[in-house]
Design a protein around this motif. Structure first.
Motif, short mmCIF file in Angstrom:
data_model
loop_
_atom_site.label_atom_id
_atom_site.label_comp_id
_atom_site.label_asym_id
_atom_site.label_seq_id
_atom_site.Cartn_x
_atom_site.Cartn_y
_atom_site.Cartn_z
N SER A 24 50.62 9.42 41.37
CA SER A 24 50.98 10.58 41.10
C SER A 24 52.52 10.69 41.41
CB SER A 24 50.49 11.71 42.21
OG SER A 24 48.90 11.63 41.94
N PRO A 25 53.24 11.64 40.88
CA PRO A 25 54.73 11.69 40.95
C PRO A 25 55.07 12.00 42.22
CG PRO A 25 54.15 12.86 38.98
CD PRO A 25 52.96 12.63 39.64
N THR A 26 55.98 11.76 42.94
CA THR A 26 56.38 12.21 44.31
C THR A 26 56.36 13.64 44.54
OG1 THR A 26 57.80 10.24 44.33
CG2 THR A 26 58.12 11.74 46.16
N TRP A 27 56.68 14.40 43.51
CA TRP A 27 56.91 15.99 43.88
C TRP A 27 55.32 16.43 44.10
CZ3 TRP A 27 54.32 18.93 40.42
CH2 TRP A 27 54.06 18.37 39.20
N ARG A 28 54.41 15.86 43.24
CA ARG A 28 53.25 16.40 43.34
C ARG A 28 52.46 15.88 44.72
NH1 ARG A 28 49.90 15.06 38.23
NH2 ARG A 28 50.92 16.87 37.62
N ILE A 29 52.84 14.74 45.16
CA ILE A 29 52.35 14.33 46.76
C ILE A 29 53.10 15.35 47.48
CG2 ILE A 29 52.45 12.37 48.39
CD1 ILE A 29 52.55 10.30 45.76
N ALA A 30 54.20 15.27 47.44
CA ALA A 30 55.00 16.52 48.43
C ALA A 30 54.34 17.95 48.41
CB ALA A 30 56.27 16.64 47.80
N GLU A 31 53.80 18.40 47.03
CA GLU A 31 53.08 19.47 46.94
C GLU A 31 51.82 19.60 48.06
OE1 GLU A 31 53.60 21.78 42.92
OE2 GLU A 31 51.71 20.48 43.02
N PHE A 32 51.03 18.39 47.87
CA PHE A 32 49.92 18.29 48.10
C PHE A 32 50.09 18.27 50.02
CE2 PHE A 32 46.92 15.46 50.75
CZ PHE A 32 45.79 16.02 50.35
N ILE A 33 51.12 17.72 50.37
CA ILE A 33 51.47 17.73 51.79
C ILE A 33 51.85 18.95 52.33
CG2 ILE A 33 52.94 16.62 53.74
CD1 ILE A 33 53.07 13.96 51.94
N VAL A 34 52.73 19.83 51.76
CA VAL A 34 53.17 20.84 52.02
C VAL A 34 52.06 21.88 52.14
CG1 VAL A 34 54.54 22.97 51.36
CG2 VAL A 34 55.46 20.63 51.14
N GLU A 35 50.98 21.83 50.99
CA GLU A 35 49.91 22.88 51.08
C GLU A 35 49.16 22.43 52.34
OE1 GLU A 35 47.69 22.10 47.47
OE2 GLU A 35 49.54 23.06 46.30
N GLN A 36 48.72 20.94 52.60
CA GLN A 36 47.88 20.80 53.85
C GLN A 36 48.35 21.24 55.16
OE1 GLN A 36 45.19 19.64 51.92
NE2 GLN A 36 44.83 18.25 53.67
N HIS A 37 49.75 21.45 55.26
CA HIS A 37 50.43 21.92 56.38
C HIS A 37 50.70 23.12 56.38
CE1 HIS A 37 51.06 17.54 57.08
NE2 HIS A 37 51.34 17.89 58.40
N PRO B 244 58.60 21.92 47.89
CA PRO B 244 58.16 20.44 47.74
C PRO B 244 59.01 19.45 46.74
CG PRO B 244 56.66 22.07 46.69
CD PRO B 244 57.71 22.78 47.61
N HIS B 245 59.85 19.92 45.96
CA HIS B 245 60.54 19.14 45.52
C HIS B 245 61.79 18.89 46.21
CE1 HIS B 245 58.99 19.80 41.54
NE2 HIS B 245 58.77 21.11 41.62
N ARG B 246 62.12 19.48 47.38
CA ARG B 246 63.29 19.09 48.17
C ARG B 246 62.84 17.83 49.13
NH1 ARG B 246 64.50 22.37 53.14
NH2 ARG B 246 64.93 20.57 54.63
N LEU B 247 61.32 18.15 49.21
CA LEU B 247 60.86 17.16 50.28
C LEU B 247 60.61 15.84 49.53
CD1 LEU B 247 59.47 16.71 52.97
CD2 LEU B 247 57.17 17.25 52.00
N ALA B 248 60.40 16.28 48.26
CA ALA B 248 60.03 14.76 47.51
C ALA B 248 61.48 14.12 47.17
CB ALA B 248 59.58 14.96 46.00
N ALA B 249 62.52 14.94 47.26
CA ALA B 249 63.95 14.31 46.96
C ALA B 249 64.34 13.77 48.29
CB ALA B 249 64.92 15.53 46.58
N GLU B 250 63.93 14.15 49.42
CA GLU B 250 64.48 13.51 50.63
C GLU B 250 63.76 12.25 50.83
OE1 GLU B 250 63.66 15.92 54.14
OE2 GLU B 250 64.41 17.46 53.23
N LYS B 251 62.45 12.23 50.35
CA LYS B 251 61.38 10.96 50.48
C LYS B 251 62.20 9.77 49.53
CE LYS B 251 58.12 8.28 48.95
NZ LYS B 251 58.02 7.63 47.75
N THR B 252 62.29 10.20 48.38
CA THR B 252 62.93 9.54 47.50
C THR B 252 64.21 8.84 47.72
OG1 THR B 252 61.68 10.43 45.69
CG2 THR B 252 63.80 9.03 44.98
N SER B 253 65.19 9.41 48.35
CA SER B 253 66.45 9.24 48.99
C SER B 253 66.16 8.14 49.96
CB SER B 253 67.21 10.24 49.21
OG SER B 253 68.46 9.53 49.97
N LEU B 254 65.57 8.27 51.05
CA LEU B 254 65.05 7.24 52.12
C LEU B 254 64.26 5.94 51.46
CD1 LEU B 254 65.14 6.49 55.06
CD2 LEU B 254 63.01 7.67 55.45
#
Length: 188
Positions: A49-62, A68-78
């Motif tokens: 899955s694209p990173t933003w979709r995984i971030a969306e899932f994590i944000v929903e879980q929590h 989620p797009h900001r979270l995905a960008a942070e993860k991708t940068s790291l």
């Protein structure tokens, strides 16, 4: 071994490149900064899955209000900052090398196009592939067939004459939906 096919299509992360541990490390570090964690089994289920979709899932879980797009960008940068030091090809790269010049080959990945190109260039593998299709090259992602159909178009091979190499359930579903044979590399 795969001579019956006119085109070979490879997923990238976890199939030809050992990037999965780095993906998990980047998620762990970024989520810790936000006081969150992830269920590793659930994350593995989202492979492809694209990173933003995984971030969306994590944000929903929590039940977080984090973008989620900001979270995905942070993860991708790291991820990018640590990956080039540790990435290496997986054994399936021998199939790629064996078919170089014999069959057109493509990469169909849930990673961004530029990231896929950068990784393959970094490892000296970019020239093995006629085409690269990243998450930002299609509107519908795995398990939808769009990534692999686009790969087949770009290498000029009908989908029914292609074989896809995948390590994720979503990718295997996408290959079948595209009318292609699929090799589950987890079974090799």
């Amino acid at each position: 071994m795969y001579d019956a096919y006119d085109g070979l299509i490879f997923d990238m992360d976890g199939t030809i490149l050992d990037t999965e541990p780095t993906h998990r490390q980047a998620w762990r570090q970024v989520l810790a900064q936000h006081g969150m964690a992830f269920d590793e089994k659930a994350l593995i289920g989202l492979n492809g899955s694209p990173t933003w979709r995984i971030a969306e899932f994590i944000v929903e879980q929590h039940q977080s209000d984090l973008d989620p797009h900001r979270l995905a960008a942070e993860k991708t940068s790291l991820f990018k900052s640590i990956l080039f030091d540790v990435v290496k090809p997986l054994p399936l790269i021998e199939v790629v090398k064996a078919y170089k010049g014999r069959r057109p080959m493509a990469v169909g990945t849930g990673s961004e196009h530029a990231m896929a190109v950068a990784l393959l260039q970094h490892l000296g593998l970019r020239d093995y592939f006629s085409a690269i299709v990243g998450a930002d090259d299609v509107k519908r992602h795995k398990p939808e067939p769009d990534t692999f159909i686009r790969c087949a178009e770009l290498i000029g091979v009908p989908p029914a004459r292609c074989v896809v190499f995948e390590d994720a359930d979503f990718g295997l579903q996408a290959a079948r939906a595209a009318g292609m044979d699929a090799v589950d590399v987890r079974l090799l």
